[in-house]
Design a protein around this motif. Sequence first.
Motif, PDB file in Angstrom:
ATOM      1  N   GLY A  60       0.872  -1.178   0.000  1.00  0.00           N
ATOM      2  CA  GLY A  60       0.000   0.000   0.000  1.00  0.00           C
ATOM      3  C   GLY A  60       0.908   1.227   0.000  1.00  0.00           C
ATOM      4  N   ILE A  69       7.132  -7.007  -0.630  1.00  0.00           N
ATOM      5  CA  ILE A  69       6.274  -8.179  -0.852  1.00  0.00           C
ATOM      6  C   ILE A  69       4.810  -7.754  -0.767  1.00  0.00           C
ATOM      7  CG2 ILE A  69       5.618 -10.470   0.027  1.00  0.00           C
ATOM      8  CD1 ILE A  69       8.394 -10.726   1.250  1.00  0.00           C
ATOM      9  N   ASN A  89     -10.712   5.319   0.190  1.00  0.00           N
ATOM     10  CA  ASN A  89     -10.809   6.156   1.397  1.00  0.00           C
ATOM     11  C   ASN A  89     -11.470   7.463   0.994  1.00  0.00           C
ATOM     12  OD1 ASN A  89      -8.669   8.135   0.618  1.00  0.00           O
ATOM     13  ND2 ASN A  89      -7.401   6.301   0.684  1.00  0.00           N
ATOM     14  N   HIS A 127      -6.278  15.655   5.692  1.00  0.00           N
ATOM     15  CA  HIS A 127      -6.740  16.156   6.983  1.00  0.00           C
ATOM     16  C   HIS A 127      -5.967  17.381   7.434  1.00  0.00           C
ATOM     17  CE1 HIS A 127      -9.690  13.171   8.314  1.00  0.00           C
ATOM     18  NE2 HIS A 127      -9.035  12.355   7.506  1.00  0.00           N
ATOM     19  N   PHE A 170      -6.727  14.757  -1.617  1.00  0.00           N
ATOM     20  CA  PHE A 170      -5.713  14.199  -2.523  1.00  0.00           C
ATOM     21  C   PHE A 170      -6.450  13.270  -3.472  1.00  0.00           C
ATOM     22  CE2 PHE A 170      -5.845  11.775   1.423  1.00  0.00           C
ATOM     23  CZ  PHE A 170      -6.106  10.509   0.979  1.00  0.00           C
ATOM     24  N   VAL A 226       3.894 -13.938   3.126  1.00  0.00           N
ATOM     25  CA  VAL A 226       4.755 -14.519   4.144  1.00  0.00           C
ATOM     26  C   VAL A 226       3.960 -15.568   4.909  1.00  0.00           C
ATOM     27  CG1 VAL A 226       5.970 -14.004   6.299  1.00  0.00           C
ATOM     28  CG2 VAL A 226       6.048 -12.382   4.389  1.00  0.00           C
ATOM     29  N   TYR A 249      -1.499  -2.982   7.259  1.00  0.00           N
ATOM     30  CA  TYR A 249      -2.750  -2.356   7.709  1.00  0.00           C
ATOM     31  C   TYR A 249      -3.734  -3.387   8.266  1.00  0.00           C
ATOM     32  CZ  TYR A 249      -6.631   1.069   7.555  1.00  0.00           C
ATOM     33  OH  TYR A 249      -7.679   1.907   7.857  1.00  0.00           O
ATOM     34  N   VAL A 255       0.414 -10.829  10.048  1.00  0.00           N
ATOM     35  CA  VAL A 255       1.862 -10.853   9.778  1.00  0.00           C
ATOM     36  C   VAL A 255       2.641 -10.944  11.103  1.00  0.00           C
ATOM     37  CG1 VAL A 255       3.778  -9.498   8.839  1.00  0.00           C
ATOM     38  CG2 VAL A 255       1.641  -9.698   7.549  1.00  0.00           C
ATOM     39  N   ILE A 287     -11.431  -2.996   3.908  1.00  0.00           N
ATOM     40  CA  ILE A 287     -11.469  -3.137   5.374  1.00  0.00           C
ATOM     41  C   ILE A 287     -10.800  -1.915   5.985  1.00  0.00           C
ATOM     42  CG2 ILE A 287     -10.690  -4.485   7.361  1.00  0.00           C
ATOM     43  CD1 ILE A 287     -10.741  -6.970   5.566  1.00  0.00           C
ATOM     44  N   ASN A 292      -1.561  11.450   5.013  1.00  0.00           N
ATOM     45  CA  ASN A 292      -0.495  12.467   5.044  1.00  0.00           C
ATOM     46  C   ASN A 292       0.505  12.264   6.179  1.00  0.00           C
ATOM     47  OD1 ASN A 292      -2.945  13.283   6.313  1.00  0.00           O
ATOM     48  ND2 ASN A 292      -2.152  15.346   6.617  1.00  0.00           N
TER      49      ASN A 292
HETATM   50  C1  LIG Z   1     -13.096   3.895   4.455  1.00  0.00           C
HETATM   51  C2  LIG Z   1     -11.809   4.605   4.775  1.00  0.00           C
HETATM   52  C3  LIG Z   1     -11.767   6.001   4.738  1.00  0.00           C
HETATM   53  C4  LIG Z   1     -10.561   6.660   5.012  1.00  0.00           C
HETATM   54  N1  LIG Z   1     -10.501   8.007   4.855  1.00  0.00           N
HETATM   55  C5  LIG Z   1      -9.301   8.625   4.938  1.00  0.00           C
HETATM   56  C6  LIG Z   1      -9.179   9.995   4.602  1.00  0.00           C
HETATM   57  O1  LIG Z   1     -10.138  10.636   4.195  1.00  0.00           O
HETATM   58  N2  LIG Z   1      -7.955  10.562   4.726  1.00  0.00           N
HETATM   59  C7  LIG Z   1      -6.851   9.867   5.162  1.00  0.00           C
HETATM   60  O2  LIG Z   1      -5.773  10.448   5.261  1.00  0.00           O
HETATM   61  N3  LIG Z   1      -6.940   8.560   5.489  1.00  0.00           N
HETATM   62  C8  LIG Z   1      -8.127   7.925   5.366  1.00  0.00           C
HETATM   63  N4  LIG Z   1      -8.219   6.593   5.656  1.00  0.00           N
HETATM   64  C9  LIG Z   1      -7.043   5.888   6.198  1.00  0.00           C
HETATM   65  C10 LIG Z   1      -6.034   5.528   5.103  1.00  0.00           C
HETATM   66  O3  LIG Z   1      -6.705   5.132   3.940  1.00  0.00           O
HETATM   67  C11 LIG Z   1      -5.130   4.415   5.621  1.00  0.00           C
HETATM   68  O4  LIG Z   1      -4.525   4.852   6.819  1.00  0.00           O
HETATM   69  C12 LIG Z   1      -4.023   4.073   4.627  1.00  0.00           C
HETATM   70  O5  LIG Z   1      -4.528   3.896   3.336  1.00  0.00           O
HETATM   71  C13 LIG Z   1      -3.312   2.811   5.047  1.00  0.00           C
HETATM   72  O6  LIG Z   1      -2.318   2.570   4.051  1.00  0.00           O
HETATM   73  P1  LIG Z   1      -1.485   1.250   4.109  1.00  0.00           P
HETATM   74  O7  LIG Z   1      -0.477   1.305   3.031  1.00  0.00           O
HETATM   75  O8  LIG Z   1      -1.000   1.035   5.509  1.00  0.00           O
HETATM   76  O9  LIG Z   1      -2.591   0.095   3.871  1.00  0.00           O
HETATM   77  P2  LIG Z   1      -3.163  -0.558   2.503  1.00  0.00           P
HETATM   78  O10 LIG Z   1      -3.348   0.434   1.440  1.00  0.00           O
HETATM   79  O11 LIG Z   1      -4.348  -1.374   2.913  1.00  0.00           O
HETATM   80  O12 LIG Z   1      -1.983  -1.516   2.070  1.00  0.00           O
HETATM   81  C14 LIG Z   1      -1.662  -2.682   2.793  1.00  0.00           C
HETATM   82  C15 LIG Z   1      -1.160  -3.668   1.770  1.00  0.00           C
HETATM   83  O13 LIG Z   1      -0.653  -4.808   2.451  1.00  0.00           O
HETATM   84  C16 LIG Z   1      -0.963  -5.939   1.655  1.00  0.00           C
HETATM   85  N5  LIG Z   1      -0.886  -7.149   2.468  1.00  0.00           N
HETATM   86  C17 LIG Z   1      -1.756  -7.548   3.422  1.00  0.00           C
HETATM   87  N6  LIG Z   1      -1.340  -8.711   3.955  1.00  0.00           N
HETATM   88  C18 LIG Z   1      -0.198  -9.041   3.325  1.00  0.00           C
HETATM   89  C19 LIG Z   1       0.697 -10.134   3.441  1.00  0.00           C
HETATM   90  N7  LIG Z   1       0.513 -11.100   4.337  1.00  0.00           N
HETATM   91  N8  LIG Z   1       1.777 -10.180   2.635  1.00  0.00           N
HETATM   92  C20 LIG Z   1       1.982  -9.200   1.711  1.00  0.00           C
HETATM   93  N9  LIG Z   1       1.163  -8.128   1.560  1.00  0.00           N
HETATM   94  C21 LIG Z   1       0.091  -8.059   2.368  1.00  0.00           C
HETATM   95  C22 LIG Z   1      -2.374  -5.645   1.183  1.00  0.00           C
HETATM   96  O14 LIG Z   1      -2.733  -6.457   0.081  1.00  0.00           O
HETATM   97  C23 LIG Z   1      -2.258  -4.166   0.841  1.00  0.00           C
HETATM   98  O15 LIG Z   1      -1.892  -3.952  -0.497  1.00  0.00           O
HETATM   99  C24 LIG Z   1      -9.394   5.915   5.385  1.00  0.00           C
HETATM  100  C25 LIG Z   1      -9.447   4.515   5.412  1.00  0.00           C
HETATM  101  C26 LIG Z   1     -10.627   3.863   5.071  1.00  0.00           C
HETATM  102  C27 LIG Z   1     -10.611   2.376   5.003  1.00  0.00           C
END
Ligand SMILES: Cc1cc2nc3c(=O)[nH]c(=O)nc-3n(C[C@H](O)[C@H](O)[C@H](O)COP(=O)(O)OP(=O)(O)OC[C@H]3O[C@@H](n4cnc5c(N)ncnc54)[C@H](O)[C@@H]3O)c2cc1C
Length: 379
Positions: free
Chosen positions: A16, A37, A51, A56, A144, A171, A203, A209, A333, A368
């Motif tokens: 992500g 990965i 999202n 924010h 954004f 993993v 996330y 993990v 989720i 952000n």
């Molecule tokens: C409905 C909603 C509304 C939101 N609104 C806002 C907003 O308006 N403004 C804001 O700033 N934030 C907002 N957020 C929060 C923000 O979207 C998240 O904090 C952020 O996108 C998390 O990014 P990430 O890269 O950690 O997670 P993700 O984008 O979920 O990426 C995690 C990645 O890990 C991968 N993964 C999972 N398990 C494994 C594994 N075992 N091995 C390898 N890969 C794996 C998944 O496939 C995924 O690609 C919102 C979130 C949601 C759900």
Amino acid sequence: MPQPTESYDAVVIGGGLFGVYAALHLARTQQRRVLLIEKEPFLLTKASIVNQARLHGGYHYPRSVATARMSDDHKERFTRDHQAMVHTQFNKYYGIDRYGSFTDAQQFERFCAYLNLPCERITEHPLIRFDRLEALYRTVEYTFDPFLLADYYRQQILSEDKCSILCEAQVVQADIQGEEWLIECRAATPLTVRTPLVVNATYAATNGVLQCFGLPLIDLMHEISEMVFVHIPGFEETGLTVMDGPFASIMPYGKSGLLSLSSVAYTHHQVSYDPAPAFACQKKRSDCSPGAPANCLGCPHRPASHAVKMIKQIRHYLREEARVQYFQSMFTIKSKLRANFVDDGRPTEISKRHSQPDFYCIFAGKINSIYEIERLITP
Ligand SMILES: Cc1cc2nc3c(=O)[nH]c(=O)nc-3n(C[C@H](O)[C@H](O)[C@H](O)COP(=O)(O)OP(=O)(O)OC[C@H]3O[C@@H](n4cnc5c(N)ncnc54)[C@H](O)[C@@H]3O)c2cc1C
């Protein structure tokens, strides 16, 4: 036959936005050879694109000054670094619902004054109704564009020589050997990876993990969430967020021309209070489990849409002439720290869970806050 073993200076799990940014940071500022990965076939297909795209500024968190401050801290740099992907030219309003809000006009004004957030009370708007609102404020907030952002970061990581990407890989187990992690990956060609440093940026799958690495879990809760996308002629360049409780919010989805609609009452379909997201619909898919959730985007077993209810809710605040046209919904989720259940805060927590070999866990609350990675993942 023994599976092939590869060595990297760092392994980032989760492609992500936070995983991609962490991989770029480790490659560019620490000169490490990094393996990223990702479980799905493509990078950036979950919460990073599904999202509300709110950049924010703090307004959203009258119950958590810490989150409000953190949002504001990173807003300026994020806007500067992603100019082509940030929409700044729209009118953003915050309204306080007259009934059942956790805040009121006086408190909201005091909160904005305390944090120096521009907020001007207005009494007229051609498309917004005032009968359900105690007060309406013109504010300054940006969005954004998640799809442009995802494209940009895909390009960045693909052109970074020090980063390798392994998609459709997961993993399954990890052990310590000396000062390195020995990680077993399930992939088209199963692989063992050696590395002195792991970053978990998964996330919703954070605890799945952590379990593979035998590390203590984080206290999380999870919700299957629906973002609704609509068009309202005449309202394209307007956002309205009603505070503070089970209300609705509508705002431009980056530069797409659509409005994203969310509702505290209806966006979240099912809640899981388990450490890893456990939902009844997972039983209908063999490739979806609490430890390794699949992608809800396009999943045939996702819950039935709440779009009609969400549109009905936002209509309470819009005048008759505002016509809300439904376009589509996207599901993912949403995971939260249980500690923020009451104050609704969304901190980004980066914690070092093991040393020599090192293991960091990123649990992201706000897009952000990617810059927290630079501050906390140090050599
Ligand atoms: C409905 C909603 C509304 C939101 N609104 C806002 C907003 O308006 N403004 C804001 O700033 N934030 C907002 N957020 C929060 C923000 O979207 C998240 O904090 C952020 O996108 C998390 O990014 P990430 O890269 O950690 O997670 P993700 O984008 O979920 O990426 C995690 C990645 O890990 C991968 N993964 C999972 N398990 C494994 C594994 N075992 N091995 C390898 N890969 C794996 C998944 O496939 C995924 O690609 C919102 C979130 C949601 C759900």
